[in-house]
Design a protein around this motif. Structure first.
Motif, PDB file in Angstrom:
ATOM      1  N   CYS A  20       0.882  -1.057  -0.020  1.00 46.51           N
ATOM      2  CA  CYS A  20       0.040  -0.029   0.045  1.00 46.51           C
ATOM      3  C   CYS A  20       0.912   1.310  -0.090  1.00 46.51           C
ATOM      4  O   CYS A  20       1.992   1.208   0.620  1.00 46.51           O
ATOM      5  N   THR A  21       0.359   2.201  -0.687  1.00 39.72           N
ATOM      6  CA  THR A  21       1.154   3.514  -0.747  1.00 39.72           C
ATOM      7  C   THR A  21       0.273   4.688  -0.114  1.00 39.72           C
ATOM      8  O   THR A  21      -0.788   4.639  -0.392  1.00 39.72           O
ATOM      9  N   THR A  22       0.795   5.579   0.456  1.00 37.55           N
ATOM     10  CA  THR A  22       0.206   6.902   0.947  1.00 37.55           C
ATOM     11  C   THR A  22       0.881   8.090   0.187  1.00 37.55           C
ATOM     12  O   THR A  22       2.180   7.874  -0.287  1.00 37.55           O
ATOM     13  N   VAL A  23       0.347   9.450   0.508  1.00 38.27           N
ATOM     14  CA  VAL A  23       1.191  10.631  -0.097  1.00 38.27           C
ATOM     15  C   VAL A  23       1.710  11.156   0.847  1.00 38.27           C
ATOM     16  O   VAL A  23       2.772  12.242   0.464  1.00 38.27           O
ATOM     17  N   SER A  24       1.724  10.959   2.247  1.00 40.98           N
ATOM     18  CA  SER A  24       2.436  11.476   3.262  1.00 40.98           C
ATOM     19  C   SER A  24       2.690  10.509   4.383  1.00 40.98           C
ATOM     20  O   SER A  24       2.140   9.602   4.583  1.00 40.98           O
ATOM     21  N   LYS A  25       3.609  11.143   5.535  1.00 40.89           N
ATOM     22  CA  LYS A  25       4.001  10.481   6.606  1.00 40.89           C
ATOM     23  C   LYS A  25       2.895  10.272   7.517  1.00 40.89           C
ATOM     24  O   LYS A  25       2.714   9.290   8.155  1.00 40.89           O
ATOM     25  N   ASN A  26       2.207  11.550   7.661  1.00 41.97           N
ATOM     26  CA  ASN A  26       0.777  11.407   8.465  1.00 41.97           C
ATOM     27  C   ASN A  26      -0.045  10.147   8.056  1.00 41.97           C
ATOM     28  O   ASN A  26      -0.600   9.542   8.894  1.00 41.97           O
ATOM     29  N   GLU A  27      -0.369  10.139   6.594  1.00 38.63           N
ATOM     30  CA  GLU A  27      -1.256   9.189   6.177  1.00 38.63           C
ATOM     31  C   GLU A  27      -0.432   7.879   6.391  1.00 38.63           C
ATOM     32  O   GLU A  27      -1.409   6.717   6.824  1.00 38.63           O
ATOM     33  N   LEU A  28       0.772   7.516   6.272  1.00 41.43           N
ATOM     34  CA  LEU A  28       1.325   6.246   6.407  1.00 41.43           C
ATOM     35  C   LEU A  28       1.240   5.744   8.040  1.00 41.43           C
ATOM     36  O   LEU A  28       0.915   4.822   8.363  1.00 41.43           O
ATOM     37  N   GLU A  29       1.338   6.801   8.921  1.00 44.17           N
ATOM     38  CA  GLU A  29       1.427   6.398  10.252  1.00 44.17           C
ATOM     39  C   GLU A  29      -0.194   5.892  10.688  1.00 44.17           C
ATOM     40  O   GLU A  29      -0.069   4.873  11.486  1.00 44.17           O
ATOM     41  N   MET A  30      -1.254   6.472  10.276  1.00 42.62           N
ATOM     42  CA  MET A  30      -2.358   6.189  10.427  1.00 42.62           C
ATOM     43  C   MET A  30      -2.760   4.700   9.785  1.00 42.62           C
ATOM     44  O   MET A  30      -3.285   3.960  10.446  1.00 42.62           O
ATOM     45  N   LEU A  31      -2.326   4.678   8.666  1.00 40.28           N
ATOM     46  CA  LEU A  31      -2.462   3.287   7.873  1.00 40.28           C
ATOM     47  C   LEU A  31      -1.776   2.240   8.633  1.00 40.28           C
ATOM     48  O   LEU A  31      -2.384   0.974   8.642  1.00 40.28           O
TER      49      LEU A  31
END
Length: 396
Positions: free
Chosen positions: A175-186
């Motif tokens: 899975c990919t996200t656009v930011s570190k904030n999104e990555l931490e939640m995911l």
């Protein structure tokens, strides 16, 4: 390698943030193998759009998108489903049939599922490796607390999203996200061994070379279609609470609002003769370059803003709220200006209008930041490495 790409947006022409990202991803994937595209579309496609898609894709199937209708039977039944209601209501049998048909005829090595809208179709893949792209959670997980009823409703919605995403993330290989904030939640929702990476939004910097337009003094631009509720809120907020103060200092100020905006949406905004609604502009670069400043007074929404990356890549400085610049690795005061209060936002605009050399300084700093951090040429290499990593992890 044979790759299937599922998209909520038909990416050609790439004229909004989602389409720019998707078109960049597809161009990168086409360098790795043969790409087939199944995409929703809200409009009938022209021969030029189809021709552009076939530069990168072999098979292209476009399915008419049916927007979420909260009052429909499916949406009501969605209250009793573990899936988010809008996913229950917008599930499309024609899209499902298109997926099943192509999977039956092609041995896909990889499937890219773009955005949460496409996740209901993950269950159709039994023997294929699936990677999710751009799963945005900030807008759901961090609702506005000012409206108590809306806040409580959002918390219930977020609880349902967590249950749903935990199930989906067990079915994919990355899975990919656009930011570190999104990555931490995911990461808090995903299996511990699931490969997840930040693949930020970016722009094809090398393609944007050329003689820039001359900026119009005291001109502002907001690049974003009013059909997206976050853009409508941002423009209303700016006209009501920020623009009056700017006009007192600079009576000749102009605000250009680009993107699709039907009369019904415009009627919801305060009437002001200094605001110009341009409608859809095919060559947005020229309009951005000819503006003194790009404003991003966003208060709601998620992900990262390609409108900021685009403006800075074109040499137009940006003034944004913290929310608007969320997730972007930029230095406030040097590469971007940040203002969260109306008076501060207006003061920053007036300062850039009046201080000699400040616009040029911000322009140069911003452009360097984009070229070093958000050039798709380098981002694409990170994306390829991540795919290789995810597929290798799945193989072992």
């Amino acid at each position: 390698m044979r790759i299937l790409f599922l998209s909520r947006w038909f990416p050609y022409p790439p004229d909004n943030g989602s389409k720019i990202r998707i078109s960049n991803l597809i161009a990168t994937l086409s360098s790795m193998g043969t790409v087939d595209l199944i995409s929703f579309t809200s409009d009938s496609l022209s021969s030029a759009q189809l021709a552009e898609s076939h530069k990168y894709c072999d098979t292209v199937k476009a399915i008419e998108y049916r927007s979420f209708n909260p009052g429909s039977l499916q949406a009501v039944l969605g209250f009793f489903s573990l899936k988010p209601r809008f996913l229950v209501d917008t599930y499309n049998q024609d899209f499902e049939h298109a997926v099943v048909d192509l999977v039956a005829r092609n041995p896909y090595d990889l499937v890219i599922v773009s955005q949460i809208d496409m996740t209901p179709y993950v269950g159709l893949f039994q023997n294929q490796k699936v990677i999710l792209d751009e799963i945005e959670l900030t807008i759901i997980a961090k609702p506005d607390k000012k409206n108590t009823l809306r806040y409580l409703w959002s918390r219930l919605t977020w609880a349902k999203y967590q249950i749903y995403l935990r199930k989906v993330l067990k079915q994919v290989q990355g899975c990919t996200t656009v930011s570190k904030n999104e990555l931490e939640m995911l990461r808090r929702l995903a299996p511990k061994n699931l490969p997840i990476a930040v693949i930020p939004n970016g722009i094809q910097v090398a393609q944007e070379e050329g003689e820039p337009a001359i900026p119009e003094r005291h001109s502002l631009i907001y690049a974003g279609a009013l059909s997206y509720y976050a853009n409508l809120d941002a423009v209303r907020y700016f006209i009501q609470e920020i623009l009056p103060e700017v006009k007192r200092a600079c009576p000749d100020v102009k605000l250009y609002v680009t993107g699709k905006a039907d009369p019904e949406l415009i009627s919801k905004l305060p009437n002001d003769d200094r605001v110009i609604f341009t409608g859809y502009i095919e060559n947005i670069r020229a309009r951005i370059e000819s503006s003194w400043l790009s404003i991003v007074p966003l208060r709601i929404g998620g992900g990262t803003r390609l409108k900021i990356i685009e403006s800075m890549a074109y040499g137009t400085p940006v003034i944004s709220t913290s929310k608007g610049a969320e997730g972007l690795d930029l230095i406030p005061g040097k590469e971007i200006l940040i203002a969260d209060e109306p008076a501060k936002f207006a003061a920053e605009i007036i300062r850039v209008f009046n201080v000699p050399g400040l616009r040029e300084e911000l322009s140069q700093n911003g452009k360097k930041a984009i070229m070093s951090k958000y050039d798709w040429k380098s981002i694409s290499q990170d994306y390829i490495r991540f795919i290789d990593q995810a597929l290798s992890a799945f193989s072992t």
